[in-house]
Motif scaffolding. Structure first.
Motif, PDB file in Angstrom:
ATOM      1  N   ASP A 220       1.397  -1.465  -0.257  1.00 51.44           N
ATOM      2  CA  ASP A 220      -0.366  -0.072  -0.604  1.00 51.44           C
ATOM      3  C   ASP A 220       0.819   0.966   0.126  1.00 51.44           C
ATOM      4  O   ASP A 220       2.401   1.441   1.054  1.00 51.44           O
ATOM      5  N   GLY A 221       0.283   2.214  -0.764  1.00 51.99           N
ATOM      6  CA  GLY A 221       0.870   3.026  -0.988  1.00 51.99           C
ATOM      7  C   GLY A 221       2.533   3.696  -1.637  1.00 51.99           C
ATOM      8  O   GLY A 221       2.763   4.461  -2.337  1.00 51.99           O
ATOM      9  N   ARG A 274       7.783   3.731  -3.581  1.00 50.00           N
ATOM     10  CA  ARG A 274       6.804   4.165  -2.362  1.00 50.00           C
ATOM     11  C   ARG A 274       7.329   5.567  -1.965  1.00 50.00           C
ATOM     12  O   ARG A 274       7.577   5.922  -1.920  1.00 50.00           O
ATOM     13  N   GLY A 276       4.002   7.064   0.267  1.00 51.80           N
ATOM     14  CA  GLY A 276       3.082   6.871   1.554  1.00 51.80           C
ATOM     15  C   GLY A 276       1.812   7.230   1.381  1.00 51.80           C
ATOM     16  O   GLY A 276       1.601   7.663   0.414  1.00 51.80           O
ATOM     17  N   THR A 277       2.496   8.876   1.672  1.00 53.82           N
ATOM     18  CA  THR A 277       1.105   9.526   2.293  1.00 53.82           C
ATOM     19  C   THR A 277       1.456  10.937   1.127  1.00 53.82           C
ATOM     20  O   THR A 277       0.439  11.330   0.868  1.00 53.82           O
ATOM     21  N   ASN A 278       2.360  10.171   0.431  1.00 53.98           N
ATOM     22  CA  ASN A 278       2.016  11.454  -0.958  1.00 53.98           C
ATOM     23  C   ASN A 278       2.178  11.156  -2.487  1.00 53.98           C
ATOM     24  O   ASN A 278       2.443  11.450  -3.780  1.00 53.98           O
ATOM     25  N   ASP A 280      -0.569  10.552  -3.887  1.00 51.05           N
ATOM     26  CA  ASP A 280      -1.722  11.334  -4.736  1.00 51.05           C
ATOM     27  C   ASP A 280      -1.098  12.779  -6.023  1.00 51.05           C
ATOM     28  O   ASP A 280      -0.622  12.711  -7.013  1.00 51.05           O
ATOM     29  N   ARG A 342      -1.881   2.894  -8.486  1.00 49.38           N
ATOM     30  CA  ARG A 342      -1.501   2.787  -6.987  1.00 49.38           C
ATOM     31  C   ARG A 342      -2.339   1.965  -6.537  1.00 49.38           C
ATOM     32  O   ARG A 342      -3.162   0.785  -6.748  1.00 49.38           O
ATOM     33  N   ASP A 344      -3.189   0.156  -3.058  1.00 51.13           N
ATOM     34  CA  ASP A 344      -4.468   0.728  -1.914  1.00 51.13           C
ATOM     35  C   ASP A 344      -5.092  -0.554  -1.687  1.00 51.13           C
ATOM     36  O   ASP A 344      -6.181  -1.179  -2.105  1.00 51.13           O
TER      37      ASP A 344
END
Lengths: 358, 354
Positions: A220-221, A274, A276-278, A280, A342, A344
């Motif tokens: 994920d990510g 990788r 992660g939260t970036n 998008d 992506r 997820d």
């Protein structure tokens, strides 16, 4: 370079003056996509059994190595330059009908341990999974279909039937590269070792098992780019992959992994980061580029890189042998297609796809 | 065949020249030199499409370049002169990339096993990439000092200290359902080529030697396995490793140790020896045939170490005369396991090393 038809087997020979070693590659046109109607994993187990069944010989040649891909199985071997005849005979013997039952138990265990090792790294499953999602029904995820249960279900008869139907002279190419090859004696040894000559037979297209399996949550990510293209990479394709790497690196995302997956009339380059939260932000950058990244300078540079890369590979007898049995360039090249994905909750989500100019 | 040209540039600052509090300095400097955006040799290599290779050795930081087009590769050494260190942001980016590599190194099962074995054998671990703390202490001035020190030297800035063998047993956890086991037996009094021959009799790639027969053909418990030399020069050991299912950990350790000792203590059949010698010669000459092979051989001559062609000849001689290394008396072997090892398995493996 010379090509000889040895009772149906194409044998490519190339003299490489000054080489200390001889390299050989046998490509058999059967892979995991040809497992059906046998349990998934049969082609892989046959590869193991074929190697285990090779007679040891007397000259001390190093072990043959094998890789089972989606559509082909490659065997490679090296030896001292004076061992060309023994090496050619050893690779050709892989096509012969030999009893493999005595190794079935040990090689089944070896395949299972190999699968365990691969499953410990979920990133290894990403390339085929994304490739199959990008181009379904082309056999791109065939190597992922086997599991412990299917490998344990493979019988001695499954192994024997697949080997007899697919390990044939007219379904293989052999390349031998070395210095001062004894051509006549080598071809004679290959012919003597390659097993019976069978009448030519038509083979149905492989049945490519889909759907694509889910991915591990550990992925994920990830942001993933897939470039579906013709089997032979063009300068344009190479430049595209380089441009994607550069675009991500410029905003602080070094490449996590890259692989190329071969399937029926298509190859898919898969790159992942990788994020992660970036995720998008990275996906948007990659989606917003595409053709605009491909300047004349970038394509010229890609051409130079490919030339250097091909030259580098061709420096060794084994590298040259591998290149000799690579399929020729197709005259009908489809347009490459770039897609951004992506990961997820263990699932792939397609963000966008773009048909690229040639 | 396409003609290629290779150039090797050796900087005299290897990993042994790192000050203890700035471990990773030589690796960081090499990263900067190889950076396509740094304006140095990495930039030149990227623009020309050269194939490159970097090896950080204890004595040297060795850069190799290869090209098959008519270009200026012969002048690449000039790109190492007057190299400017990165600015603060550039240094932070370099440190970040090196930290990621160190993390990837720690996540790689095979490399972790090698670190574990190295630490078990000699009581210290190779740490050429540095740690978060040592990398954080490196400044742009340190890099400038490193480049200046390398500029006019033809001999290494520092050589590695001789390490004392310790041996024993160590284990460490590792996710996944495969356990990696390795053993190492210190050896002594080796004639040239003897260690290489002993390793190949075990099977440097697993199959083709005694390891493959014992752990795969006879017992079917291993997939990846192989023998190798641990350490260099006279201070070395014969080592072997295997990947097995967790329930086979102890058996694998015992079989690996039995195989290594069976070669060192003999008897060894002449036919087996000669076949192994041929495989070693093939592996050595295969390296000579690589694109950097001829340049590497020239470098070995310059450094006055045996060339691979010389070593291949020595191995052939060992195959004939049967001179093999012998186990160093009085020293314990090293045994390590990486994976989900139970206390009972650890106890059994500890008994293996004595």
């Amino acid at each position: 370079m010379s090509v000889h038809n040895v009772n149906g087997l194409n044998v490519h020979l190339l003299d490489l003056p000054g080489a200390h070693t001889v390299g050989g590659v046998l490509v058999v046109r059967t892979g995991s996509a040809h497992d059906t109607p046998h349990p998934p994993g049969t082609a892989h187990l046959v590869e193991h059994l074929k190697i285990a069944s090779i007679p040891a010989g007397s000259g001390g040649l190093p072990p043959v190595r094998g890789v089972t891909d989606n559509l082909v199985t490659r065997f490679s071997a090296v030896g001292l330059s004076e061992q060309a005849i023994e090496l050619g005979a050893r690779l050709a013997a892989i096509l012969d009908d030999v009893a493999m039952d005595e190794h079935l138990s040990s090689e089944r265990q070896a395949v299972l341990v190999e699968m365990r090792q691969a499953s410990a790294n979920p990133l290894l499953r990403l390339g085929p999974t994304v490739a199959a999602a990008a181009r379904p029904w082309r056999g791109l995820a065939a190597t992922l279909q086997a599991d412990v249960d299917s490998v344990n279900r493979i019988t001695a008869r499954d192994v024997a039937v697949l080997a007899e139907r697919r390990y044939r002279r007219d379904q293989a190419d052999l390349a031998i590269v070395g210095s001062r090859l004894p051509v006549d004696a080598l071809l004679n040894a290959v012919d003597q070792s390659a097993g019976p000559v069978r009448p030519q037979a038509g083979f149905p297209h492989p049945i490519a098992a889909d759907p694509v399996p889910d991915l591990a949550d550990a992925l994920d990510g990830l942001v993933v780019a897939s470039l579906a293209r013709a089997c032979q990479e063009s300068d344009h394709d190479h430049a595209m992959v380089g441009a994607l790497r550069t675009a991500a690196a410029e905003i602080g995302f070094p490449l996590t992994g890259q692989s190329t997956v071969d399937g029926l009339d298509v190859a898919v380059d898969v790159l992942c980061w990788r994020a992660g939260t970036n995720a998008d932000g990275l996906a948007k950058v990659l989606m917003s580029r595409g053709d605009e990244m491909l300047s004349t300078t970038a394509i010229r540079r890609a051409s130079l890189e490919r030339r250097q890369s091909a030259g580098y590979q061709a420096q060794t007898p084994l590298g040259t042998a591998a290149a000799l049995v690579t399929p020729d360039e197709s005259s009908d090249r489809p347009r490459a297609e770039l897609a951004i994905w992506r990961v997820d909750k263990g699932r792939l989500h397609r963000c966008r796809e773009t048909l690229l100019a040639r | 065949m396409i003609a290629g040209r290779a150039v090797i540039v050796d900087l005299p600052g290897g990993s042994a020249s790192d000050p203890p509090e700035r471990r990773g300095l030589a690796a960081l400097a090499a990263r900067h030199l190889a950076d396509p955006a740094a304006g140095g040799p990495g930039t030149l290599a990227s623009r020309r499409g050269w194939r490159t290779r970097h090896r950080l050795e204890p004595d040297w930081s060795s850069f190799s370049f290869w090209s098959c087009v008519d270009d200026d590769i012969g002048d690449v050494a000039a790109a190492f002169e007057h190299v400017q260190p990165p600015g603060r942001a550039g240094l932070a980016a370099l440190v970040d990339r090196q930290s990621r590599l160190a993390n990837a190194h720690r996540a790689n099962g095979y490399l972790r096993l090698m670190d574990l074995l190295d630490g078990c054998a000699w009581g210290e671990q190779n740490n050429a990439l540095g740690t978060a703390a040592t990398l954080a202490s490196i400044t742009t001035d340190d890099l400038q000092d490193y480049f200046d020190a390398c500029q006019d030297r033809v001999s290494p800035l520092a050589s590695p200290a001789t390490r004392q063998w310790r041996g024993g047993y160590r284990s460490a956890p590792q996710p996944g359902d495969v356990t990696r086991v390795a053993v190492a037996v210190p050896v002594t009094g080796s004639a040239p080529g003897a260690v290489e021959l002993a390793v190949e009799m075990l099977g440097s790639h697993g199959m083709g030697g005694r390891l493959g027969s014992a752990l795969r053909s006879d017992r079917a418990i291993a997939y990846g396995l192989g023998a190798f030399r641990l350490g260099s020069g006279q201070n070395c050991a014969i080592a072997a490793q295997a990947q097995v299912a967790p329930e086979h950990t102890v058996e694998a350790g015992r079989l690996l140790m039995d195989c290594v000792r069976s070669v060192l203590h003999g008897p060894v059949d002449e036919r087996e020896r000669l076949r192994a010698a041929t495989r070693v010669r093939t592996a050595l000459l295969l390296q000579v045939d690589q694109p950097f092979g001829a340049a590497d051989e020239a470098r070995r001559k310059r450094l006055r170490v045996p060339t691979l062609v010389d070593l291949a000849t020595a191995v052939q001689q060992r195959g004939r005369d049967g001179v093999l290394p012998t186990e160093e008396p009085g020293l314990p072997s090293a045994v390590v396991a990486l994976g989900a090892v139970t206390p009972e398995q650890s106890s059994a493996l500890e008994r293996t090393h004595t």
